[in-house]
Design a protein around this motif. Structure first.
Motif, mmCIF file in Angstrom:
data_model
loop_
_atom_site.group_PDB
_atom_site.id
_atom_site.type_symbol
_atom_site.label_atom_id
_atom_site.label_comp_id
_atom_site.label_asym_id
_atom_site.label_seq_id
_atom_site.Cartn_x
_atom_site.Cartn_y
_atom_site.Cartn_z
ATOM 1 N N TYR A 81 0.826 -1.292 -0.102
ATOM 2 C CA TYR A 81 0.176 -0.023 -0.090
ATOM 3 C C TYR A 81 0.881 1.281 0.089
ATOM 4 N N GLU A 82 1.909 1.342 0.766
ATOM 5 C CA GLU A 82 2.590 2.612 0.858
ATOM 6 C C GLU A 82 3.380 2.852 -0.324
ATOM 7 N N ARG A 83 3.985 1.553 -0.931
ATOM 8 C CA ARG A 83 4.749 1.725 -2.174
ATOM 9 C C ARG A 83 3.836 2.213 -3.322
ATOM 10 N N GLU A 84 2.208 1.715 -3.359
ATOM 11 C CA GLU A 84 1.620 2.141 -4.536
ATOM 12 C C GLU A 84 1.233 3.747 -4.050
ATOM 13 N N MET A 85 1.095 4.043 -2.969
ATOM 14 C CA MET A 85 0.404 5.368 -2.554
ATOM 15 C C MET A 85 1.743 6.372 -2.962
ATOM 16 N N LYS A 86 2.836 5.932 -2.905
ATOM 17 C CA LYS A 86 3.802 7.033 -3.291
ATOM 18 C C LYS A 86 3.900 7.284 -4.587
ATOM 19 N N ASN A 87 3.408 6.390 -5.481
ATOM 20 C CA ASN A 87 3.317 6.722 -6.844
ATOM 21 C C ASN A 87 1.864 7.304 -7.421
ATOM 22 N N TYR A 88 1.094 7.233 -6.355
ATOM 23 C CA TYR A 88 -0.346 7.447 -6.674
ATOM 24 C C TYR A 88 -0.492 9.136 -6.839
ATOM 25 N N LYS B 199 -4.335 14.067 -1.444
ATOM 26 C CA LYS B 199 -3.563 12.953 -1.352
ATOM 27 C C LYS B 199 -3.271 12.671 0.145
ATOM 28 N N ARG C 20 -1.830 12.083 3.568
ATOM 29 C CA ARG C 20 -0.358 12.409 3.852
ATOM 30 C C ARG C 20 0.094 11.368 4.808
ATOM 31 N N PHE C 21 1.451 10.905 4.583
ATOM 32 C CA PHE C 21 1.960 9.988 5.250
ATOM 33 C C PHE C 21 2.639 10.312 6.415
ATOM 34 N N ASP D 129 5.203 10.607 9.083
ATOM 35 C CA ASP D 129 6.662 10.653 9.236
ATOM 36 C C ASP D 129 7.032 10.060 10.715
#
Length: 199
Positions: free
Chosen positions: A70-77, A85, A87-88, A90
């Motif tokens: 999920y985190e990998r896909e969200m970075k590119n989304y 978007k 926020r992740f 930190d």
């Protein structure tokens, strides 16, 4: 709000994987039976509670892998225009301080659980809420003072965190030391906005 079909699927919890497995097992055993969802959920929940950490382990591993996905896909989304978007968080950001009520709960939860061992999480929270509401202002004061102190510290930490790299390194270093003292405070608050994605 219209859901963006390109948005990555929300991450699943270990319990969600467990329920999914139960559902598949049920379908295999009773392919034509319709499922009473409330009853099925209750059975799953009871079964989950009695499982050993080892049995839960495989579902926890699945959840961890899904979180990475999920985190990998969200970075590119890239969300469509007009949508924010998410926020992740930190992991180095200062943690939100607990409220006076949370501090009160941390003190009294073991007592409530001791007096009524079979109480569900929801009922425990309800009971703590009633205890808090019926407490006198005098009883609440130490929790409110502590919460205010933690909030003050958090406000300073967040300013230092946001301006990091822009302030002189000595001041930032001093703030860093402070930040670690209460690293574990406010943990319970942290998951509030994590679970909105699964709808």
């Amino acid at each position: 709000m219209v859901k963006d079909p390109k948005k990555p699927r929300g991450k699943m919890s270990s319990y969600a994987y467990f329920v999914q497995t139960c559902r598949e097992e049920h379908k295999k055993k009773h392919p034509d039976a319709s499922v009473n969802f409330a009853e099925f959920s209750k059975k799953c929940s009871e079964r989950w509670k009695t499982m050993s950490p080892k049995e839960k382990g495989k579902f926890e591993d699945m959840a961890k892998q899904d979180k990475v996905r999920y985190e990998r896909e969200m970075k590119n989304y890239i969300p469509p225009k007009g949508q924010k978007k998410k926020r992740f968080k930190d992991p180095n950001a200062p943690k939100r301080p607990p409220s006076a009520f949370f501090l009160f709960c941390a003190d009294f939860r073991p007592k409530v659980k001791g007096e009524t061992p079979g109480l569900s999480i929801g009922d425990t929270a309800k009971k703590l809420g009633e205890m808090w509401n019926s407490s006198s202002a005098e009883d609440k004061q130490p929790y409110e003072k502590k919460a205010a102190k933690l909030k003050e510290k958090y406000d300073k930490d967040i300013v230092a965190y946001r301006t990091k790299g822009k302030v002189d390194s000595a001041a930032a270093a001093a703030d860093d030391d402070d930040e670690e003292d209460e690293e574990d405070e406010g943990e319970e608050d942290d998951d509030d906005d994590e679970d909105d994605d699964d709808e």
